[in-house]
Write a protein that holds these residues in place. Structure first.
Motif, PDB file in Angstrom:
ATOM      1  N   VAL A  51      38.742  43.887  51.376  1.00  9.56           N
ATOM      2  CA  VAL A  51      38.989  43.196  50.118  1.00  9.56           C
ATOM      3  C   VAL A  51      39.315  41.753  50.466  1.00  9.56           C
ATOM      4  O   VAL A  51      40.233  41.497  51.246  1.00  9.56           O
ATOM      5  CB  VAL A  51      40.169  43.826  49.334  1.00  9.56           C
ATOM      6  N   SER A  52      38.555  40.821  49.896  1.00  9.22           N
ATOM      7  CA  SER A  52      38.805  39.398  50.126  1.00  9.22           C
ATOM      8  C   SER A  52      38.944  38.710  48.779  1.00  9.22           C
ATOM      9  O   SER A  52      38.163  38.965  47.867  1.00  9.22           O
ATOM     10  CB  SER A  52      37.649  38.758  50.894  1.00  9.22           C
ATOM     11  N   THR A  53      39.937  37.851  48.673  1.00 14.76           N
ATOM     12  CA  THR A  53      40.164  37.102  47.443  1.00 14.76           C
ATOM     13  C   THR A  53      40.043  35.621  47.760  1.00 14.76           C
ATOM     14  O   THR A  53      40.703  35.121  48.675  1.00 14.76           O
ATOM     15  CB  THR A  53      41.573  37.394  46.887  1.00 14.76           C
ATOM     16  N   TYR A  54      39.187  34.944  47.011  1.00 17.98           N
ATOM     17  CA  TYR A  54      38.954  33.514  47.207  1.00 17.98           C
ATOM     18  C   TYR A  54      39.481  32.725  46.022  1.00 17.98           C
ATOM     19  O   TYR A  54      39.398  33.184  44.884  1.00 17.98           O
ATOM     20  CB  TYR A  54      37.453  33.226  47.342  1.00 17.98           C
ATOM     21  N   ALA A  55      39.977  31.540  46.282  1.00 20.36           N
ATOM     22  CA  ALA A  55      40.377  30.622  45.216  1.00 20.36           C
ATOM     23  C   ALA A  55      39.142  29.824  44.816  1.00 20.36           C
ATOM     24  O   ALA A  55      38.630  29.035  45.599  1.00 20.36           O
ATOM     25  CB  ALA A  55      41.483  29.702  45.694  1.00 20.36           C
ATOM     26  N   THR A  56      38.634  30.079  43.628  1.00 17.07           N
ATOM     27  CA  THR A  56      37.407  29.412  43.182  1.00 17.07           C
ATOM     28  C   THR A  56      37.691  28.126  42.418  1.00 17.07           C
ATOM     29  O   THR A  56      36.770  27.357  42.160  1.00 17.07           O
ATOM     30  CB  THR A  56      36.588  30.348  42.278  1.00 17.07           C
ATOM     31  N   ASN A  57      38.946  27.928  42.038  1.00 18.48           N
ATOM     32  CA  ASN A  57      39.324  26.755  41.251  1.00 18.48           C
ATOM     33  C   ASN A  57      38.431  26.581  40.023  1.00 18.48           C
ATOM     34  O   ASN A  57      38.045  25.477  39.661  1.00 18.48           O
ATOM     35  CB  ASN A  57      39.317  25.496  42.115  1.00 18.48           C
ATOM     36  N   GLY A  58      38.066  27.699  39.419  1.00 19.29           N
ATOM     37  CA  GLY A  58      37.274  27.673  38.194  1.00 19.29           C
ATOM     38  C   GLY A  58      35.773  27.595  38.404  1.00 19.29           C
ATOM     39  O   GLY A  58      35.009  27.771  37.470  1.00 19.29           O
ATOM     40  N   ASP A  59      35.321  27.318  39.609  1.00 16.33           N
ATOM     41  CA  ASP A  59      33.887  27.225  39.887  1.00 16.33           C
ATOM     42  C   ASP A  59      33.415  28.553  40.493  1.00 16.33           C
ATOM     43  O   ASP A  59      33.430  28.739  41.704  1.00 16.33           O
ATOM     44  CB  ASP A  59      33.603  26.081  40.852  1.00 16.33           C
ATOM     45  N   THR A  60      32.994  29.460  39.622  1.00 14.33           N
ATOM     46  CA  THR A  60      32.612  30.800  40.076  1.00 14.33           C
ATOM     47  C   THR A  60      31.107  30.962  40.263  1.00 14.33           C
ATOM     48  O   THR A  60      30.652  32.045  40.622  1.00 14.33           O
ATOM     49  CB  THR A  60      33.106  31.865  39.076  1.00 14.33           C
ATOM     50  N   ASN A  61      30.338  29.921  40.043  1.00 16.59           N
ATOM     51  CA  ASN A  61      28.872  30.044  40.117  1.00 16.59           C
ATOM     52  C   ASN A  61      28.388  30.551  41.473  1.00 16.59           C
ATOM     53  O   ASN A  61      27.573  31.462  41.546  1.00 16.59           O
ATOM     54  CB  ASN A  61      28.193  28.717  39.776  1.00 16.59           C
ATOM     55  N   ALA A  62      28.882  29.978  42.565  1.00 16.29           N
ATOM     56  CA  ALA A  62      28.456  30.408  43.903  1.00 16.29           C
ATOM     57  C   ALA A  62      28.856  31.851  44.157  1.00 16.29           C
ATOM     58  O   ALA A  62      28.082  32.641  44.712  1.00 16.29           O
ATOM     59  CB  ALA A  62      29.040  29.498  44.972  1.00 16.29           C
ATOM     60  N   ALA A  63      30.064  32.224  43.728  1.00 14.88           N
ATOM     61  CA  ALA A  63      30.539  33.600  43.927  1.00 14.88           C
ATOM     62  C   ALA A  63      29.687  34.580  43.123  1.00 14.88           C
ATOM     63  O   ALA A  63      29.286  35.623  43.631  1.00 14.88           O
ATOM     64  CB  ALA A  63      32.005  33.718  43.537  1.00 14.88           C
ATOM     65  N   LEU A  64      29.399  34.251  41.878  1.00 20.36           N
ATOM     66  CA  LEU A  64      28.590  35.147  41.050  1.00 20.36           C
ATOM     67  C   LEU A  64      27.165  35.247  41.577  1.00 20.36           C
ATOM     68  O   LEU A  64      26.576  36.342  41.573  1.00 20.36           O
ATOM     69  CB  LEU A  64      28.601  34.677  39.591  1.00 20.36           C
ATOM     70  N   ASP A  65      26.611  34.142  42.050  1.00 21.60           N
ATOM     71  CA  ASP A  65      25.266  34.184  42.645  1.00 21.60           C
ATOM     72  C   ASP A  65      25.246  35.099  43.861  1.00 21.60           C
ATOM     73  O   ASP A  65      24.339  35.924  44.027  1.00 21.60           O
ATOM     74  CB  ASP A  65      24.801  32.780  43.051  1.00 21.60           C
ATOM     75  N   GLU A  66      26.260  34.972  44.724  1.00 21.32           N
ATOM     76  CA  GLU A  66      26.344  35.806  45.926  1.00 21.32           C
ATOM     77  C   GLU A  66      26.528  37.273  45.556  1.00 21.32           C
ATOM     78  O   GLU A  66      25.870  38.148  46.115  1.00 21.32           O
ATOM     79  CB  GLU A  66      27.505  35.331  46.813  1.00 21.32           C
ATOM     80  N   LEU A  67      27.413  37.546  44.603  1.00 16.48           N
ATOM     81  CA  LEU A  67      27.641  38.934  44.188  1.00 16.48           C
ATOM     82  C   LEU A  67      26.378  39.546  43.585  1.00 16.48           C
ATOM     83  O   LEU A  67      26.049  40.708  43.855  1.00 16.48           O
ATOM     84  CB  LEU A  67      28.789  39.018  43.191  1.00 16.48           C
ATOM     85  N   ASN A  68      25.671  38.792  42.779  1.00 19.35           N
ATOM     86  CA  ASN A  68      24.436  39.319  42.181  1.00 19.35           C
ATOM     87  C   ASN A  68      23.376  39.598  43.244  1.00 19.35           C
ATOM     88  O   ASN A  68      22.661  40.594  43.169  1.00 19.35           O
ATOM     89  CB  ASN A  68      23.915  38.362  41.108  1.00 19.35           C
TER      90      ASN A  68
END
Length: 123
Positions: free
Chosen positions: A80-97
């Motif tokens: 389990v890893s938690t990242y601070a996105t500072n509101g910019d979740t686009n890269a995280a959502l792209d990677e997850l998808n």
């Protein structure tokens, strides 16, 4: 001296977790989230649970929930890893998808998905 001792103990305690992580890298379903680290920096929380502990949990659950015990007994590790996105979740959502698509094409199925407001959790 006290800080040095704490640093050394922390380093030794992290070695088993790193060894567990390395042992999991060649298993089917392993995902390297290094891309997220390059975008968001090091995870703020990083939890790695190895097969020994998962098997122990499965054995403890065997009487109450044999189905859950069976699932735990087959797991090799959980991270389990938690990242601070500072509101910019686009890269995280792209990677997850992308990861989700890869896993689904290999017949993996999501266990938990939570999308609540601005929070997205997928297991």
């Amino acid at each position: 001296m006290k800080r040095f001792l704490i640093a050394v103990l922390t380093a030794f305690m992290s070695l088993p977790a790193m060894a567990q992580e390395d042992a999991l890298k060649d298993l089917p379903g392993y995902i390297d989230f290094g891309e997220l680290t390059s975008v968001y920096g090091e995870p703020k929380v990083n939890i790695t649970i190895g097969g020994t502990l998962l098997n122990f949990v499965g054995a403890m659950a065997a009487k109450e929930d044999p189905e859950a015990a069976q699932v735990f007994s087959q797991l090799k590790g959980v991270r389990v890893s938690t990242y601070a996105t500072n509101g910019d979740t686009n890269a995280a959502l792209d990677e997850l998808n992308a990861v989700k698509s890869d896993l689904q094409s290999a017949d993996w199925e999501p266990v938990v998905q939570v999308n609540d407001g601005g929070e997205h959790v997928q297991i």
